[in-house]
Design a protein around this motif. Structure first.
Motif, PDB file in Angstrom:
ATOM      1  N   HIS A  65      44.915 -35.838 -42.737  1.00 26.24           N
ATOM      2  CA  HIS A  65      45.668 -35.009 -41.795  1.00 26.24           C
ATOM      3  C   HIS A  65      47.157 -35.246 -41.969  1.00 26.24           C
ATOM      4  O   HIS A  65      47.576 -36.301 -42.440  1.00 26.24           O
ATOM      5  CB  HIS A  65      45.261 -35.343 -40.359  1.00 26.24           C
ATOM      6  N   ASN A  66      47.930 -34.275 -41.533  1.00 23.26           N
ATOM      7  CA  ASN A  66      49.372 -34.450 -41.595  1.00 23.26           C
ATOM      8  C   ASN A  66      49.811 -35.438 -40.514  1.00 23.26           C
ATOM      9  O   ASN A  66      49.030 -35.833 -39.652  1.00 23.26           O
ATOM     10  CB  ASN A  66      50.100 -33.107 -41.484  1.00 23.26           C
ATOM     11  N   GLU A  67      51.073 -35.807 -40.563  1.00 25.95           N
ATOM     12  CA  GLU A  67      51.588 -36.836 -39.650  1.00 25.95           C
ATOM     13  C   GLU A  67      51.464 -36.421 -38.179  1.00 25.95           C
ATOM     14  O   GLU A  67      51.112 -37.241 -37.330  1.00 25.95           O
ATOM     15  CB  GLU A  67      53.048 -37.130 -39.993  1.00 25.95           C
ATOM     16  N   GLU A  68      51.714 -35.148 -37.881  1.00 29.65           N
ATOM     17  CA  GLU A  68      51.637 -34.665 -36.497  1.00 29.65           C
ATOM     18  C   GLU A  68      50.209 -34.783 -35.957  1.00 29.65           C
ATOM     19  O   GLU A  68      50.000 -35.223 -34.826  1.00 29.65           O
ATOM     20  CB  GLU A  68      52.093 -33.213 -36.422  1.00 29.65           C
ATOM     21  N   GLU A  69      49.222 -34.412 -36.751  1.00 29.64           N
ATOM     22  CA  GLU A  69      47.828 -34.494 -36.312  1.00 29.64           C
ATOM     23  C   GLU A  69      47.369 -35.940 -36.188  1.00 29.64           C
ATOM     24  O   GLU A  69      46.634 -36.281 -35.264  1.00 29.64           O
ATOM     25  CB  GLU A  69      46.932 -33.715 -37.264  1.00 29.64           C
TER      26      GLU A  69
END
Length: 133
Positions: A65-69
């Motif tokens: 997942h990306n950093e935000e998720e």
């Protein structure tokens, strides 16, 4: 596996496995954004409905997942599953060094959580670990 209450969507499959007394969740398709969060929240509701104490999340079929998720999972979603009653959890990741490193980094961000968690790249090992809890 003796399962009850199997639910399937194009995004995930979730079952309650009576043999190990645990919710088992499979991400069947990679997703991001609101679709990913919606699937995670569906799992939270399933945990609450079954008053579950143990959880296996199989992420072998998806990418990182990306950093935000990741931040959302750590700060918002994970605390909610523990509030809902999860005491033991296992994450099954892809069989790769990069996936293992990503999972280790994810759990390092969860040091304040008071549950017993594990990670592995082997579903049989995950089932055995959670069955002993």
């Amino acid at each position: 596996m003796s399962e009850r209450d199997r639910r399937e969507t194009d995004l995930y499959t979730v079952v309650y496995d009576d043999d190990i007394d645990a919710v088992v969740f499979y991400w069947d398709e990679y997703s991001t954004g609101e679709r990913f969060k919606s699937g995670a929240m569906d799992l939270l509701e399933y945990i609450k409905e079954h008053d579950a104490r143990k959880l296996i999340v199989n992420t072998r079929g998806i990418k990182a997942h990306n950093e935000e998720e990741t931040k959302w999972l750590q700060e918002e979603w994970m605390p909610k599953i523990f509030e809902a009653g999860i005491e033991h959890s296992v994450t099954v990741h892809r069989d790769s060094v990069i996936s293992e490193m990503d999972m280790e980094e994810f759990y390092e961000g969860m040091e304040d959580v008071d549950d017993e968690s594990a990670m592995t790249d082997d579903m049989d090992e995950a089932r055995e670990w959670i069955a002993e809890k």
